[in-house]
Design an enzyme around this catalytic site. Structure first.
Site, PDB file in Angstrom:
ATOM      1  N   PRO A 293       0.823  -1.210   0.000  1.00 59.02           N
ATOM      2  CA  PRO A 293       0.000   0.000   0.000  1.00 59.02           C
ATOM      3  C   PRO A 293       0.857   1.261   0.000  1.00 59.02           C
ATOM      4  O   PRO A 293       1.885   1.320   0.682  1.00 59.02           O
ATOM      5  CB  PRO A 293      -0.789  -0.115   1.315  1.00 59.02           C
ATOM      6  CG  PRO A 293      -0.009  -1.049   2.172  1.00 59.02           C
ATOM      7  CD  PRO A 293       0.797  -1.930   1.284  1.00 59.02           C
ATOM      8  N   GLY A 294       0.454   2.235  -0.781  1.00 62.15           N
ATOM      9  CA  GLY A 294       1.117   3.543  -0.779  1.00 62.15           C
ATOM     10  C   GLY A 294       0.131   4.573  -0.275  1.00 62.15           C
ATOM     11  O   GLY A 294       0.109   4.953   0.895  1.00 62.15           O
ATOM     12  N   ARG A 332      -1.426  16.445  -9.222  1.00 60.09           N
ATOM     13  CA  ARG A 332      -2.395  15.410  -9.596  1.00 60.09           C
ATOM     14  C   ARG A 332      -3.653  15.930 -10.298  1.00 60.09           C
ATOM     15  O   ARG A 332      -4.128  15.299 -11.239  1.00 60.09           O
ATOM     16  CB  ARG A 332      -2.782  14.558  -8.376  1.00 60.09           C
ATOM     17  CG  ARG A 332      -1.580  13.764  -7.819  1.00 60.09           C
ATOM     18  CD  ARG A 332      -1.986  12.789  -6.728  1.00 60.09           C
ATOM     19  NE  ARG A 332      -2.783  11.691  -7.230  1.00 60.09           N
ATOM     20  CZ  ARG A 332      -4.077  11.579  -7.133  1.00 60.09           C
ATOM     21  NH1 ARG A 332      -4.777  12.498  -6.481  1.00 60.09           N
ATOM     22  NH2 ARG A 332      -4.715  10.565  -7.649  1.00 60.09           N
ATOM     23  N   CYS A 363       2.288  29.474 -14.006  1.00 57.27           N
ATOM     24  CA  CYS A 363       1.928  30.023 -15.313  1.00 57.27           C
ATOM     25  C   CYS A 363       1.496  28.931 -16.271  1.00 57.27           C
ATOM     26  O   CYS A 363       2.179  28.625 -17.253  1.00 57.27           O
ATOM     27  CB  CYS A 363       3.084  30.826 -15.876  1.00 57.27           C
ATOM     28  SG  CYS A 363       3.389  32.273 -14.874  1.00 57.27           S
ATOM     29  N   GLU A 364       0.374  28.321 -15.966  1.00 57.94           N
ATOM     30  CA  GLU A 364      -0.252  27.273 -16.762  1.00 57.94           C
ATOM     31  C   GLU A 364      -1.740  27.379 -16.499  1.00 57.94           C
ATOM     32  O   GLU A 364      -2.152  27.359 -15.334  1.00 57.94           O
ATOM     33  CB  GLU A 364       0.179  25.880 -16.260  1.00 57.94           C
ATOM     34  CG  GLU A 364       1.501  25.362 -16.733  1.00 57.94           C
ATOM     35  CD  GLU A 364       1.511  24.935 -18.186  1.00 57.94           C
ATOM     36  OE1 GLU A 364       0.461  24.461 -18.678  1.00 57.94           O
ATOM     37  OE2 GLU A 364       2.550  25.098 -18.828  1.00 57.94           O
TER      38      GLU A 364
HETATM   39  C1  LIG Z   1       2.483   2.658  -7.148  1.00 53.26           C
HETATM   40  C2  LIG Z   1       2.649   1.254  -6.736  1.00 53.26           C
HETATM   41  C3  LIG Z   1       2.125   0.823  -5.521  1.00 53.26           C
HETATM   42  C4  LIG Z   1       1.304   1.697  -4.611  1.00 53.26           C
HETATM   43  O1  LIG Z   1       0.147   2.167  -5.200  1.00 53.26           O
HETATM   44  P1  LIG Z   1      -0.895   2.983  -4.273  1.00 53.26           P
HETATM   45  O2  LIG Z   1      -2.009   3.314  -5.182  1.00 53.26           O
HETATM   46  O3  LIG Z   1      -0.183   4.190  -3.795  1.00 53.26           O
HETATM   47  O4  LIG Z   1      -1.277   2.086  -3.155  1.00 53.26           O
HETATM   48  C5  LIG Z   1       2.395  -0.479  -5.141  1.00 53.26           C
HETATM   49  N1  LIG Z   1       3.120  -1.304  -5.919  1.00 53.26           N
HETATM   50  C6  LIG Z   1       3.636  -0.919  -7.087  1.00 53.26           C
HETATM   51  C7  LIG Z   1       4.436  -1.870  -7.886  1.00 53.26           C
HETATM   52  C8  LIG Z   1       3.413   0.368  -7.552  1.00 53.26           C
HETATM   53  O5  LIG Z   1       3.924   0.730  -8.720  1.00 53.26           O
END
Ligand SMILES: *Cc1c(COP(=O)(O)O)cnc(C)c1O
Length: 436
Positions: A293-294, A332, A363-364
């Site tokens: 998870p990120g 994003r 400036c976009e």
């Molecule tokens: C980006 C990525 C993640 C995390 O994705 P999230 O949407 O931030 O949870 C995990 N594994 C891989 C290989 C990724 O490229």
């Protein structure tokens, strides 16, 4: 409440937005704006939640923080404290992990074009595993390992041909992807053969990541199912026994009220149920499950504070309210049309009386943070708090228009701690070499 709060966020006695027991107006005053504020308690809660779910299910697991979401020394230290592993995708992220004294054996190296120098660095630091992405990398890594007389544990990244329901640009699980070996077109099998044939590699399993900001368990279940069935085939045909099945990240978060993610534990439970079913049905040993998870660890924990500046009203069309940041601290919305929600930090509960567009200062024309935000009438000098900016905000920050990158502060139990300093104008010209 006019907004659904995250974590420890609340409205305090004087009616201001408070995070981690700290008044956001005080933070803006103390550190300036734009400012990324992280709710440490919420990050811990998420990290513990993932780990606990695996424990409850009795499944051996590693939860690796996909650190591209937010890569700094402090967050790596926090994730280490919580017992998580770490994904890096570049020498720079690896260097940051080294600076944070992150245990090498729990670092996993990803990416579709790792350089020789990056691989050398990873081997020298003794990282836990490399996730091999393509045929070129098999050759390159084998070469570097041979030169160093070293061995490396590896996972092979496969694309299971599953389309996750999310924005196209951040889809990585389908066949037409720059990442990984196709599961169905024979490439994954060829990669396994080559890796197994080379003494320098210890092939410990497979990896897949089907996309990001996913709200359903279907995609994960399908991917897990397909890979597990393939593992049964390869056990019999190649004598390949995967100890590890890494199912990636991508668990959704709530950027706005339109997003309804499941609790993170639900994804884990769904995945495990499917993996168990195939394993038991085929007398296949249950692999260790890794997830990455990120955004679901850090996204909702982050709030960005801005100071409101100019206002431009185009009669009958739009009211632009500009802030002192924009695509430099959060690209994003410009990149993915990502949506966000926000409030005025001094009066988050006040009823909106207009719909405004929150513009950045770059400036976009595309430098917009929020296109349609219901807000009470706002004034220059007031602080705007944009929610759920903890992932891919600071990590994608840039110096367009030579805007210094914003500071990052952690808050917890009424205390605030600066973890990334605001960039100075001096920092901006540090690498410039004058002609005379
Ligand atoms: C980006 C990525 C993640 C995390 O994705 P999230 O949407 O931030 O949870 C995990 N594994 C891989 C290989 C990724 O490229």
């Amino acid at each position: 409440m006019a907004f659904e709060s995250f974590g420890t966020m609340r409205v305090n006695e004087v009616g201001h937005l408070e995070i981690g027991g700290v008044d956001t107006l005080k933070l803006a005053q103390k550190y300036g704006t734009p400012l990324y504020v992280y709710d440490v308690a919420l990050i811990k809660e998420r990290a513990r939640g993932f780990k606990k779910t695996f424990e409850e299910l009795g499944v051996k697991a590693q939860v690796a923080y996909a650190s591209k979401a937010f890569s700094t020394v402090a967050i790596y230290q926090l994730m280490h404290e919580e017992g998580l592993s770490l994904d890096v995708v570049s020498g720079g992220e690896l260097f940051t992990a080294m600076k944070a004294d992150f245990p090498a054996e729990r670092i996993h190296f990803h990416g579709n074009n790792k350089t020789r120098q990056e691989l050398e660095m990873a081997i020298d630091y003794g990282i836990g595993c490399v996730v091999i992405d393509n045929f070129y990398e098999i050759e390159l890594l084998a070469d570097v390992l041979q030169e160093k007389g070293a061995r490396m544990a590896v996972l092979i990244r496969v694309t299971p041909g599953i389309e996750a329901h999310t924005h196209d640009y951040i889809l990585t699980g389908q066949d037409d992807s720059k990442f990984g070996f196709g599961l169905t077109n024979g490439q994954a099998e060829e990669a396994i053969r080559r890796v197994m044939a080379n003494e320098a590699f210890q092939l410990i399993g497979l990896h897949c990541h089907i996309g990001s900001q996913i709200f359903e368990t279907t995609g994960f279940k399908l991917a897990a199912h397909r890979i597990m069935e393939q593992l049964v085939v390869w056990r019999d045909s190649l004598d390949f026994h995967a100890e590890v099945l890494n199912l990636g990240g991508g668990f959704g978060v709530r950027y706005t009220a339109d997003d309804q993610p499941l609790p993170p534990s639900e994804y884990v439970r769904a995945i495990i149920a499917d993996v168990r079913e195939v394993a038991q049905g085929n007398a296949l040993a249950m692999p260790e499950i890794w997830i990455e998870p990120g955004r679901s660890l850090v996204g909702e924990a982050g709030t960005t504070l801005y100071t409101i500046g100019s206002r431009k009203e185009v009669p009958e069309i739009r009211k632009f309210v500009a802030v002192d940041g924009g695509m430099s601290d959060n690209i994003r919305p410009s990149l993915y049309e990502a949506k966000y929600d926000a409030v005025i930090a001094s009066r988050p509960l006040e009823e909106p009386d207009e719909t405004v567009a929150i513009a950045g200062k770059c400036c976009e024309s595309g430098d917009m943070l929020i296109w349609d935000l219901p807000l009470p009438k706002s004034y220059a000098g007031e602080v705007l708090a944009v929610f759920c900016t903890g992932a891919y905000g600071y990590s994608m920050a840039n110096n367009y228009n030579r805007i210094p990158r914003a500071a990052v502060v952690f808050v917890e139990n009424g205390e605030d701690r600066l973890v990334v300093q605001r960039e100075s104008y001096g920092n901006l010209v540090q690498l410039d070499l004058p002609l005379y």
